[in-house]
Write a protein that holds these residues in place. Structure first.
Motif, PDB file in Angstrom:
ATOM      1  N   GLU A  76       0.821  -1.212   0.000  1.00  0.00           N
ATOM      2  CA  GLU A  76       0.000   0.000   0.000  1.00  0.00           C
ATOM      3  C   GLU A  76       0.858   1.266   0.000  1.00  0.00           C
ATOM      4  N   SER A  77       2.085   1.156   0.544  1.00  0.00           N
ATOM      5  CA  SER A  77       2.914   2.365   0.624  1.00  0.00           C
ATOM      6  C   SER A  77       3.317   2.910  -0.743  1.00  0.00           C
ATOM      7  N   LEU A  78       3.051   2.134  -1.801  1.00  0.00           N
ATOM      8  CA  LEU A  78       3.315   2.689  -3.138  1.00  0.00           C
ATOM      9  C   LEU A  78       2.277   3.757  -3.509  1.00  0.00           C
ATOM     10  N   GLY A  79       1.286   3.928  -2.670  1.00  0.00           N
ATOM     11  CA  GLY A  79       0.312   5.006  -2.846  1.00  0.00           C
ATOM     12  C   GLY A  79      -0.520   4.837  -4.097  1.00  0.00           C
ATOM     13  N   ALA A  80      -0.617   5.896  -4.880  1.00  0.00           N
ATOM     14  CA  ALA A  80      -1.461   5.879  -6.078  1.00  0.00           C
ATOM     15  C   ALA A  80      -0.995   4.821  -7.052  1.00  0.00           C
ATOM     16  N   GLU A  81       0.292   4.600  -7.072  1.00  0.00           N
ATOM     17  CA  GLU A  81       0.813   3.582  -7.987  1.00  0.00           C
ATOM     18  C   GLU A  81       0.272   2.200  -7.632  1.00  0.00           C
ATOM     19  N   ALA A  82       0.115   1.983  -6.316  1.00  0.00           N
ATOM     20  CA  ALA A  82      -0.415   0.693  -5.871  1.00  0.00           C
ATOM     21  C   ALA A  82      -1.828   0.506  -6.431  1.00  0.00           C
ATOM     22  N   GLU A  83      -2.625   1.565  -6.363  1.00  0.00           N
ATOM     23  CA  GLU A  83      -4.001   1.474  -6.887  1.00  0.00           C
ATOM     24  C   GLU A  83      -3.996   1.157  -8.364  1.00  0.00           C
ATOM     25  N   GLU A  84      -3.111   1.818  -9.059  1.00  0.00           N
ATOM     26  CA  GLU A  84      -3.023   1.634 -10.505  1.00  0.00           C
ATOM     27  C   GLU A  84      -2.600   0.192 -10.850  1.00  0.00           C
ATOM     28  N   LEU A  96      -4.112 -11.059  -6.606  1.00  0.00           N
ATOM     29  CA  LEU A  96      -3.536  -9.813  -6.082  1.00  0.00           C
ATOM     30  C   LEU A  96      -3.749  -9.729  -4.587  1.00  0.00           C
ATOM     31  N   VAL A  97      -2.658  -9.545  -3.878  1.00  0.00           N
ATOM     32  CA  VAL A  97      -2.760  -9.389  -2.424  1.00  0.00           C
ATOM     33  C   VAL A  97      -2.195  -8.019  -2.056  1.00  0.00           C
ATOM     34  N   VAL A  98      -2.996  -7.247  -1.336  1.00  0.00           N
ATOM     35  CA  VAL A  98      -2.535  -5.905  -0.964  1.00  0.00           C
ATOM     36  C   VAL A  98      -2.100  -5.922   0.504  1.00  0.00           C
ATOM     37  N   LEU A  99      -0.953  -5.342   0.748  1.00  0.00           N
ATOM     38  CA  LEU A  99      -0.451  -5.258   2.115  1.00  0.00           C
ATOM     39  C   LEU A  99      -0.800  -3.895   2.686  1.00  0.00           C
ATOM     40  N   GLN A 100      -1.711  -3.897   3.661  1.00  0.00           N
ATOM     41  CA  GLN A 100      -2.153  -2.649   4.277  1.00  0.00           C
ATOM     42  C   GLN A 100      -1.186  -2.249   5.377  1.00  0.00           C
ATOM     43  N   ARG A 101      -0.827  -0.943   5.382  1.00  0.00           N
ATOM     44  CA  ARG A 101       0.104  -0.498   6.413  1.00  0.00           C
ATOM     45  C   ARG A 101      -0.609  -0.016   7.669  1.00  0.00           C
ATOM     46  N   THR A 102      -1.826   0.565   7.493  1.00  0.00           N
ATOM     47  CA  THR A 102      -2.606   0.981   8.669  1.00  0.00           C
ATOM     48  C   THR A 102      -3.993   0.362   8.562  1.00  0.00           C
ATOM     49  N   PRO A 103      -4.504  -0.122   9.670  1.00  0.00           N
ATOM     50  CA  PRO A 103      -5.792  -0.817   9.596  1.00  0.00           C
ATOM     51  C   PRO A 103      -6.925   0.133   9.219  1.00  0.00           C
ATOM     52  N   SER A 104      -7.700  -0.229   8.225  1.00  0.00           N
ATOM     53  CA  SER A 104      -8.874   0.566   7.847  1.00  0.00           C
ATOM     54  C   SER A 104      -9.808  -0.300   7.032  1.00  0.00           C
ATOM     55  N   ASP A 105     -10.981  -0.543   7.586  1.00  0.00           N
ATOM     56  CA  ASP A 105     -11.950  -1.373   6.871  1.00  0.00           C
ATOM     57  C   ASP A 105     -12.374  -0.726   5.567  1.00  0.00           C
ATOM     58  N   ALA A 106     -12.537   0.580   5.610  1.00  0.00           N
ATOM     59  CA  ALA A 106     -12.998   1.277   4.401  1.00  0.00           C
ATOM     60  C   ALA A 106     -11.971   1.138   3.302  1.00  0.00           C
ATOM     61  N   ALA A 108      -9.748  -1.242   3.037  1.00  0.00           N
ATOM     62  CA  ALA A 108      -9.716  -2.638   2.585  1.00  0.00           C
ATOM     63  C   ALA A 108     -10.818  -2.887   1.569  1.00  0.00           C
ATOM     64  N   LEU A 109     -12.021  -2.345   1.878  1.00  0.00           N
ATOM     65  CA  LEU A 109     -13.147  -2.511   0.961  1.00  0.00           C
ATOM     66  C   LEU A 109     -12.825  -1.933  -0.415  1.00  0.00           C
ATOM     67  N   ALA A 110     -12.197  -0.773  -0.365  1.00  0.00           N
ATOM     68  CA  ALA A 110     -11.832  -0.129  -1.629  1.00  0.00           C
ATOM     69  C   ALA A 110     -10.870  -1.004  -2.422  1.00  0.00           C
ATOM     70  N   TRP A 111      -9.942  -1.623  -1.730  1.00  0.00           N
ATOM     71  CA  TRP A 111      -8.987  -2.515  -2.426  1.00  0.00           C
ATOM     72  C   TRP A 111      -9.702  -3.694  -3.070  1.00  0.00           C
ATOM     73  N   PHE A 112     -10.644  -4.256  -2.339  1.00  0.00           N
ATOM     74  CA  PHE A 112     -11.397  -5.380  -2.912  1.00  0.00           C
ATOM     75  C   PHE A 112     -12.135  -4.934  -4.163  1.00  0.00           C
ATOM     76  N   GLU A 118      -7.190 -10.287  -1.831  1.00  0.00           N
ATOM     77  CA  GLU A 118      -7.009 -10.373  -0.383  1.00  0.00           C
ATOM     78  C   GLU A 118      -6.324  -9.103   0.086  1.00  0.00           C
ATOM     79  N   VAL A 119      -6.707  -8.638   1.259  1.00  0.00           N
ATOM     80  CA  VAL A 119      -6.024  -7.479   1.839  1.00  0.00           C
ATOM     81  C   VAL A 119      -5.533  -7.911   3.209  1.00  0.00           C
ATOM     82  N   VAL A 120      -4.262  -7.769   3.455  1.00  0.00           N
ATOM     83  CA  VAL A 120      -3.771  -8.168   4.784  1.00  0.00           C
ATOM     84  C   VAL A 120      -3.029  -7.021   5.426  1.00  0.00           C
TER      85      VAL A 120
END
Ligand SMILES: Nc1ncnc2c1ncn2[C@@H]1O[C@H](COP(=O)(O)OP(=O)(O)O)[C@@H](O)[C@H]1O
Ligand SMILES: [Mg+2]
Length: 553
Positions: A76-84, A96-106, A108-112, A118-120
């Protein structure tokens, strides 16, 4: 031919291919951790793991175009690039598995929504990430193999936890998969095993030929006992069975080799055999003691006699010494008297007879001690354990020395008739074969003993030992004129614990042990019997015996 075509593709294909998109902040943390995690969880059952890294969107997309990844981990720390990255790769076939740096359900939902499988959350030791990586790889592999995800997890789980080793090889005999039990027996990790010829681990020809016939498409034979040679040069005994795997075109495309470690089983088997053997020596002890006691008796008597003879000889020597002294002096009368006394003593003690008898006593004692030495030697031979390997043995000698041990026990009611043919040396475990002979000889003796008791008069039976070269092997027959076996007992005598003897006289294990020993030598054992007339056991041992099966006792 690829391993896919042998139907085990999902397990036998190349190892997991992982791409990790993370910021390049000096030493990378994710990639090695994931690789380590995947390996430690046992993913190598898919083949060696490859992990690549990308530090930017362009690098990531570029790599994804060129390689076929199972898994892409995006930090996730790649920021906008990660989204892209997630948006662009969502349909690429990789999970695709996203590594979240700070816990946030919202978040995580966006990543899905963007397409993450998977978001961990990044925890201290990245355990959650490793776990997710493993699950996603399994899912992707299952989907590619066309099966339901559960199938692969189940098959993989079974193989992983199976106590038996399972190795898959492709059509060229190279290892494409090995479960953890196989890794342990072969003493190498899957990463080392991958691509190596399985043949290189098989220490004996029987194993190699079993593998070769499976590679040629010949259906699985019963398990054989053989050994594998580990990388450190040590050997492990195994029971091996190889089965061909056919491709979709119906042609042999590889082999499933299943094997298990026999070290414990062999130790146990050796222990059981040894116990059985010692028990039979116990049965023979009285006879053997008697047999040793006889020569011991006359050696003892002879020694007593020899002590007396030595005392007599000393008397004569005393007089001879006196004579020698007087000869040195100047008194001829003294010489005459000394000579007369010597001559008198020699006549009185009958030196001629004494020397003759002494020589005889020494000879007899030598013969007696030689007999004792033989008995002890035979017993020692018999109580030895086999070494782990077959040796070429003279079965006449094996039979004869075993008969010698049993002889003292049976000689009062048995005549032994020996007909030994010229035999070629037989590859075998001689101690086990002697054990078989011992069991049959003791049974023969007991059957005669019983027959003699039934007839209720002093009688005598015959045990006939016949050996002949026969049919690419050797035939050994042990026949007796004992009670014979009742027809309804005939098909039960080889069952463990079947006995018609009194408690203490029989365990019912002799014939079943013997049968298994002969079977493991690739031989056969048959029985012919007529009630009231006698019984004959016929053993055939092949010269090029294949060890078959691995049942114990
Ligand atoms: N030579 C033989 N003559 C008659 N019966 C026999 C002979 N050998 C074996 N048997 C029968 O087979 C049974 C099983 O033999 P075995 O397995 O050696 O066990 P055990 O001798 O301890 O009874 C014996 O109890 C006996 O009934
Ligand atoms: Mg017996």
């Amino acid at each position: 031919m690829t391993s896919d075509s042998i139907g085990w593709g999902k397990l036998g294909a190349a190892g997991p291919h992982i791409l990790v998109a993370e910021l390049d902040l000096g030493p990378r943390v994710l990639a090695p951790s994931i690789a380590l995690g995947v390996i430690s969880i046992g993913m190598p059952s898919y083949g060696p793991v490859t992990v690549e890294t990308a530090a930017s969107l362009s690098e990531c997309i570029d790599r994804a175009h060129r390689a076929n990844y199972d898994l892409v981990v995006v930090d996730e720390s790649l920021g906008a690039e990660a989204e892209e990255i997630v948006a662009r790769l969502r349909c690429g076939g990789a999970s695709l598995v996203v590594l979240q740096r700070t816990p946030s359900d919202a978040a995580a939902l966006a990543w899905f929504r963007r397409g993450a499988a998977e978001v961990v959350l990044a925890d201290r030791d990245l355990a959650a990430l490793r776990h997710a990586a493993r699950e996603q790889i399994e899912r992707v592999r299952a989907a590619r193999a066309g099966g339901a995800p559960g199938d692969v997890s189940a098959a993989d789980g079974i193989l992983r936890h199976l106590g038996s080793a399972v190795v898959l090889v492709d059509a060229s005999g190279e290892i494409t998969f090995a479960n953890p039990a196989a890794e342990q027996i072969l003493g190498s990790s899957m990463i080392d095993l991958h691509g190596k010829p399985l043949r290189g681990f098989l220490a004996e020809e029987v194993g190699e030929s079993q593998l070769a016939s499976a590679l040629a498409g010949v259906a699985a034979t019963p398990a054989i006992e053989t050994r594998v040679r580990r990388r450190d040069g040590s050997f492990v005994p195994i029971a091996l069975s190889c089965g061909p795997v056919f491709g979709t075109d119906g042609r042999p495309g590889g082999v499933v080799a299943a094997f298990r470690d026999l070290s414990d089983a062999q130790q146990w088997r050796a222990h059981v055999l040894q116990t059985e053997k010692m028990a039979s020596i116990g049965q023979l002890a009285a006879g053997v003691a008697h047999e040793i006691n006889n020569p011991m008796g006359f050696i003892h008597a002879n020694l007593f006699q020899m002590t007396e003879y030595v005392a007599d000889l000393r008397q004569i020597w005393n007089r001879a010494e006196v004579l020698l002294k007087t000869i040195g002096g100047s008194d001829p009368e003294a010489v005459r008297i000394a000579a007369a006394e010597l001559s008198e003593a020699a006549t009185e003690l009958d030196v001629g007879f004494l020397l003759q008898d002494l020589a005889k006593a020494i000879r007899e004692s030598q013969e007696g001690s030689e007999r004792i030495r033989h008995i002890v030697q035979d017993l020692r031979d018999f109580s030895h354990q086999d070494t782990g390997e077959r040796v070429l043995a003279d079965l006449n000698q094996c039979l004869d020395s075993t008969a010698n041990i049993v002889w003292p026990m049976m000689k009062h009611i048995v005549v032994l008739s020996k007909h030994y043919g010229e035999l070629p040396p037989v590859p075998c475990y001689p101690m086990q074969i002697k054990q078989v002979f011992m069991n049959l000889l003791v049974n023969a003796y007991q059957a005669i003993e019983e027959a003699v008791a039934i007839r209720a008069y002093p009688g005598i039976g015959t045990v006939t030992l016949t050996t002949t070269p026969n049919d690419g092997g050797v035939l050994v027959e042990i026949a007796d004129t004992g009670t014979g076996i009742a027809p309804d007992h005939l098909d039960r005598i080889f069952d463990p614990f079947f006995t018609t003897k009194k408690v203490g006289a029989g365990t019912g294990l002799g014939l079943s042990t013997s049968f298994n020993i002969i079977r493991r030598h690739g031989g056969t054992m048959r029985v012919e019997s007529a009630l009231g007339r006698g019984t004959a056991f016929k053993i055939h041992l092949p010269l090029l015996g294949e060890e078959i099966g691995s049942d114990l006792v």
